[in-house]
Design a protein around this motif. Structure first.
Motif, PDB file in Angstrom:
ATOM      1  N   PHE A 113       0.823  -1.202   0.000  1.00  0.00           N
ATOM      2  CA  PHE A 113       0.000   0.000   0.000  1.00  0.00           C
ATOM      3  C   PHE A 113       0.860   1.255   0.000  1.00  0.00           C
ATOM      4  CE2 PHE A 113      -2.094   3.497   2.199  1.00  0.00           C
ATOM      5  CZ  PHE A 113      -3.286   3.586   1.511  1.00  0.00           C
ATOM      6  N   GLN A 114       1.941   1.253   0.781  1.00  0.00           N
ATOM      7  CA  GLN A 114       2.751   2.443   0.941  1.00  0.00           C
ATOM      8  C   GLN A 114       4.077   2.401   0.180  1.00  0.00           C
ATOM      9  OE1 GLN A 114       2.527   4.322   5.071  1.00  0.00           O
ATOM     10  NE2 GLN A 114       2.167   2.175   5.553  1.00  0.00           N
ATOM     11  N   ARG A 115       4.536   1.202  -0.182  1.00  0.00           N
ATOM     12  CA  ARG A 115       5.868   1.098  -0.777  1.00  0.00           C
ATOM     13  C   ARG A 115       5.915   1.751  -2.155  1.00  0.00           C
ATOM     14  NH1 ARG A 115       7.711  -4.747  -1.619  1.00  0.00           N
ATOM     15  NH2 ARG A 115       6.294  -4.575  -3.373  1.00  0.00           N
ATOM     16  N   ASP A 116       6.816   2.688  -2.319  1.00  0.00           N
ATOM     17  CA  ASP A 116       7.059   3.313  -3.595  1.00  0.00           C
ATOM     18  C   ASP A 116       8.431   3.965  -3.533  1.00  0.00           C
ATOM     19  OD1 ASP A 116       6.277   3.998  -6.241  1.00  0.00           O
ATOM     20  OD2 ASP A 116       5.837   6.032  -5.603  1.00  0.00           O
ATOM     21  N   PHE A 117       8.965   4.336  -4.686  1.00  0.00           N
ATOM     22  CA  PHE A 117      10.293   4.943  -4.746  1.00  0.00           C
ATOM     23  C   PHE A 117      10.146   6.450  -4.524  1.00  0.00           C
ATOM     24  CE2 PHE A 117      14.430   5.362  -7.367  1.00  0.00           C
ATOM     25  CZ  PHE A 117      15.194   5.212  -6.218  1.00  0.00           C
ATOM     26  N   GLU A 118       9.703   6.820  -3.315  1.00  0.00           N
ATOM     27  CA  GLU A 118       9.393   8.207  -2.983  1.00  0.00           C
ATOM     28  C   GLU A 118      10.631   9.094  -3.127  1.00  0.00           C
ATOM     29  OE1 GLU A 118       6.319   8.658  -2.364  1.00  0.00           O
ATOM     30  OE2 GLU A 118       5.494   6.980  -1.240  1.00  0.00           O
ATOM     31  N   GLY A 119      10.548  10.104  -3.978  1.00  0.00           N
ATOM     32  CA  GLY A 119      11.655  11.038  -4.123  1.00  0.00           C
ATOM     33  C   GLY A 119      12.906  10.423  -4.692  1.00  0.00           C
ATOM     34  N   GLY A 120      12.778   9.214  -5.274  1.00  0.00           N
ATOM     35  CA  GLY A 120      13.949   8.499  -5.756  1.00  0.00           C
ATOM     36  C   GLY A 120      14.431   8.983  -7.110  1.00  0.00           C
ATOM     37  N   ILE A 121      15.725   8.860  -7.338  1.00  0.00           N
ATOM     38  CA  ILE A 121      16.333   9.228  -8.612  1.00  0.00           C
ATOM     39  C   ILE A 121      16.768   7.979  -9.359  1.00  0.00           C
ATOM     40  CG2 ILE A 121      18.172  10.562  -9.733  1.00  0.00           C
ATOM     41  CD1 ILE A 121      18.173  12.221  -7.013  1.00  0.00           C
ATOM     42  N   TYR A 124      12.091  24.973   9.124  1.00  0.00           N
ATOM     43  CA  TYR A 124      11.940  24.034   8.019  1.00  0.00           C
ATOM     44  C   TYR A 124      11.499  24.743   6.735  1.00  0.00           C
ATOM     45  CZ  TYR A 124      12.241  20.038  11.190  1.00  0.00           C
ATOM     46  OH  TYR A 124      12.678  19.115  12.099  1.00  0.00           O
ATOM     47  N   GLU A 125      11.939  24.203   5.618  1.00  0.00           N
ATOM     48  CA  GLU A 125      11.326  24.536   4.345  1.00  0.00           C
ATOM     49  C   GLU A 125      10.149  23.582   4.167  1.00  0.00           C
ATOM     50  OE1 GLU A 125      13.946  24.936   0.898  1.00  0.00           O
ATOM     51  OE2 GLU A 125      15.647  24.939   2.297  1.00  0.00           O
ATOM     52  N   VAL A 126       8.998  24.117   3.802  1.00  0.00           N
ATOM     53  CA  VAL A 126       7.787  23.306   3.713  1.00  0.00           C
ATOM     54  C   VAL A 126       7.194  23.414   2.314  1.00  0.00           C
ATOM     55  CG1 VAL A 126       5.477  22.893   4.650  1.00  0.00           C
ATOM     56  CG2 VAL A 126       7.309  23.699   6.159  1.00  0.00           C
ATOM     57  N   TYR A 127       6.918  22.256   1.729  1.00  0.00           N
ATOM     58  CA  TYR A 127       6.291  22.193   0.407  1.00  0.00           C
ATOM     59  C   TYR A 127       5.081  21.271   0.502  1.00  0.00           C
ATOM     60  CZ  TYR A 127      10.982  23.830  -0.743  1.00  0.00           C
ATOM     61  OH  TYR A 127      12.154  24.521  -0.765  1.00  0.00           O
ATOM     62  N   PHE A 128       4.044  21.573  -0.237  1.00  0.00           N
ATOM     63  CA  PHE A 128       2.853  20.720  -0.209  1.00  0.00           C
ATOM     64  C   PHE A 128       2.172  20.774  -1.566  1.00  0.00           C
ATOM     65  CE2 PHE A 128       1.828  24.887   1.490  1.00  0.00           C
ATOM     66  CZ  PHE A 128       0.729  25.270   0.734  1.00  0.00           C
ATOM     67  N   ASP A 129       1.558  19.649  -1.935  1.00  0.00           N
ATOM     68  CA  ASP A 129       0.859  19.580  -3.213  1.00  0.00           C
ATOM     69  C   ASP A 129       0.127  18.254  -3.301  1.00  0.00           C
ATOM     70  OD1 ASP A 129      -0.052  20.282  -5.707  1.00  0.00           O
ATOM     71  OD2 ASP A 129       1.947  20.482  -6.619  1.00  0.00           O
ATOM     72  N   ARG A 130      -0.836  18.193  -4.193  1.00  0.00           N
ATOM     73  CA  ARG A 130      -1.461  16.903  -4.479  1.00  0.00           C
ATOM     74  C   ARG A 130      -0.490  16.076  -5.319  1.00  0.00           C
ATOM     75  NH1 ARG A 130      -6.835  18.331  -7.388  1.00  0.00           N
ATOM     76  NH2 ARG A 130      -6.660  20.143  -6.030  1.00  0.00           N
ATOM     77  N   VAL A 131      -0.562  14.780  -5.179  1.00  0.00           N
ATOM     78  CA  VAL A 131       0.317  13.868  -5.898  1.00  0.00           C
ATOM     79  C   VAL A 131      -0.267  13.585  -7.283  1.00  0.00           C
ATOM     80  CG1 VAL A 131       1.195  11.496  -5.944  1.00  0.00           C
ATOM     81  CG2 VAL A 131       1.275  12.825  -3.826  1.00  0.00           C
ATOM     82  N   THR A 132       0.593  13.588  -8.289  1.00  0.00           N
ATOM     83  CA  THR A 132       0.188  13.139  -9.614  1.00  0.00           C
ATOM     84  C   THR A 132       0.682  11.711  -9.804  1.00  0.00           C
ATOM     85  OG1 THR A 132       2.199  14.052 -10.619  1.00  0.00           O
ATOM     86  CG2 THR A 132       0.248  15.454 -10.581  1.00  0.00           C
ATOM     87  N   TYR A 133       0.043  10.983 -10.723  1.00  0.00           N
ATOM     88  CA  TYR A 133       0.335   9.562 -10.870  1.00  0.00           C
ATOM     89  C   TYR A 133       0.842   9.271 -12.283  1.00  0.00           C
ATOM     90  CZ  TYR A 133      -1.948   9.317  -6.420  1.00  0.00           C
ATOM     91  OH  TYR A 133      -2.250   9.523  -5.102  1.00  0.00           O
ATOM     92  N   GLU A 134       2.084   8.803 -12.326  1.00  0.00           N
ATOM     93  CA  GLU A 134       2.744   8.505 -13.594  1.00  0.00           C
ATOM     94  C   GLU A 134       3.885   7.530 -13.321  1.00  0.00           C
ATOM     95  OE1 GLU A 134       5.311  10.860 -17.065  1.00  0.00           O
ATOM     96  OE2 GLU A 134       4.154  11.986 -15.589  1.00  0.00           O
ATOM     97  N   ASP A 135       4.055   6.571 -14.226  1.00  0.00           N
ATOM     98  CA  ASP A 135       5.154   5.605 -14.103  1.00  0.00           C
ATOM     99  C   ASP A 135       6.418   6.214 -14.693  1.00  0.00           C
ATOM    100  OD1 ASP A 135       3.414   3.786 -12.949  1.00  0.00           O
ATOM    101  OD2 ASP A 135       2.901   2.863 -14.873  1.00  0.00           O
ATOM    102  N   TYR A 136       7.421   6.433 -13.853  1.00  0.00           N
ATOM    103  CA  TYR A 136       8.667   7.056 -14.281  1.00  0.00           C
ATOM    104  C   TYR A 136       9.730   6.015 -14.604  1.00  0.00           C
ATOM    105  CZ  TYR A 136       7.509  11.868 -12.830  1.00  0.00           C
ATOM    106  OH  TYR A 136       6.982  13.124 -12.717  1.00  0.00           O
ATOM    107  N   THR A 137      10.461   6.229 -15.691  1.00  0.00           N
ATOM    108  CA  THR A 137      11.679   5.469 -15.939  1.00  0.00           C
ATOM    109  C   THR A 137      12.814   6.142 -15.171  1.00  0.00           C
ATOM    110  OG1 THR A 137      12.269   6.826 -17.849  1.00  0.00           O
ATOM    111  CG2 THR A 137      10.900   4.866 -18.262  1.00  0.00           C
ATOM    112  N   TYR A 138      13.899   5.404 -14.972  1.00  0.00           N
ATOM    113  CA  TYR A 138      15.063   6.017 -14.318  1.00  0.00           C
ATOM    114  C   TYR A 138      15.610   7.178 -15.146  1.00  0.00           C
ATOM    115  CZ  TYR A 138      15.358   2.311 -10.806  1.00  0.00           C
ATOM    116  OH  TYR A 138      15.104   1.461  -9.756  1.00  0.00           O
TER     117      TYR A 138
END
Length: 263
Positions: free
Chosen positions: A45-53, A168-182
């Motif tokens: 449910f939660q696992r994803d490459f959050e903020g990953g490059i 802190y620097e604070v950023y907020f936004d709704r998440v968009t959904y797209e499959d990213y390649t590396y």
């Protein structure tokens, strides 16, 4: 900072324990996990490459060069390393690059979709949101979850002002959904379009309708998590409730009691 674009939305957050919900809402503890925490979770449910490059699956070679290499040139260097002091080739295992910082995740719900009253949830039939709402909750938990629903505008405004006040620097936004390649992730990183990495998840998570808060603080972005206090969010709370999944109700045999009561 203008928060008015959130005035027609609720934020919903699920908690594994009631005390965690109370700690956040009263301001006793703002707890946020680092982005990297989500990379290796077993929880689908939660696992994803959050903020990953980029993330190395098996083995590989890291090439450091002062030259602007093409992909073919990099491959050739990996096969036949150069003796030049301009280039270094390093064998790597589990190499990973990602953005450092901390997130808190919510579900963003348009107010026109649903009304939260004292003792019930009323869905607007025009928008066919009910099934999506319960699907989200059932994907989140096999048993039960503690829920808070917030006025999105007032919650974010209070949170933002407090966290920026303490550095802190604070950023907020709704998440968009797209499959990213590396390749795409690296391109966004090179162009410093970090929001594309922080506020995007794979398409398979689109039912979550996620809204995300991301924070960072100079010199303090490599911890497992952060804990802060001092922002009382109670005034933004619309409703608190507990959700029991159908599987859990069935395991407790409460479904039979409900059937008996309704018959």
């Amino acid at each position: 900072m203008d928060f008015s674009n959130l005035q027609n939305y609720y934020l919903l957050k699920c908690f594994s324990e009631e005390k965690h919900r109370e700690e956040l809402n009263t301001g006793n503890k703002v707890y946020m996990k680092c982005l990297q925490y989500y990379h290796n979770l077993e929880d689908n449910f939660q696992r994803d490459f959050e903020g990953g490059i980029i993330k190395q699956v098996d083995w590989g070679k890291l090439i450091l060069s002062k030259d602007n290499l093409t992909f073919k040139e990099a491959i050739q260097l990996a096969i036949e390393p150069s003796n030049s002091d301009q280039t270094i080739v390093i064998d790597t295992v589990k190499f990973e690059m990602s953005i450092c910082g901390y997130i808190s995740c919510f579900t963003l719900i348009p107010k026109i979709f649903v009304e939260f009253s004292d003792n019930q949830i009323i869905f607007n039939d025009k928008y066919d949101y009910k099934d999506n709402f319960y699907h989200f909750l059932n994907m989140y938990t096999d048993k039960y979850t503690y829920i808070s629903v917030y006025e999105a505008q007032s919650f974010i405004e209070m949170f933002y002002r407090h966290m920026t006040k303490i550095g802190y620097e604070v950023y907020f936004d709704r998440v968009t959904y797209e499959d990213y390649t590396y390749e795409k992730r690296i391109r966004y990183y090179q162009k410093q379009q970090f929001n594309k990495l922080i506020f995007t998840k794979d398409n398979k998570f689109s039912y979550q309708r996620e809204f995300r808060i991301f924070v960072k603080k100079y010199g303090q972005n490599s911890y497992d998590h952060i804990e802060e206090e001092g922002v009382d969010l109670k005034s933004s709370v619309v409703k608190e409730m507990v959700y029991l999944s159908p599987n859990y109700v069935k395991a407790l045999k409460w479904d039979k009691l409900l059937d008996t009561h309704n018959s």
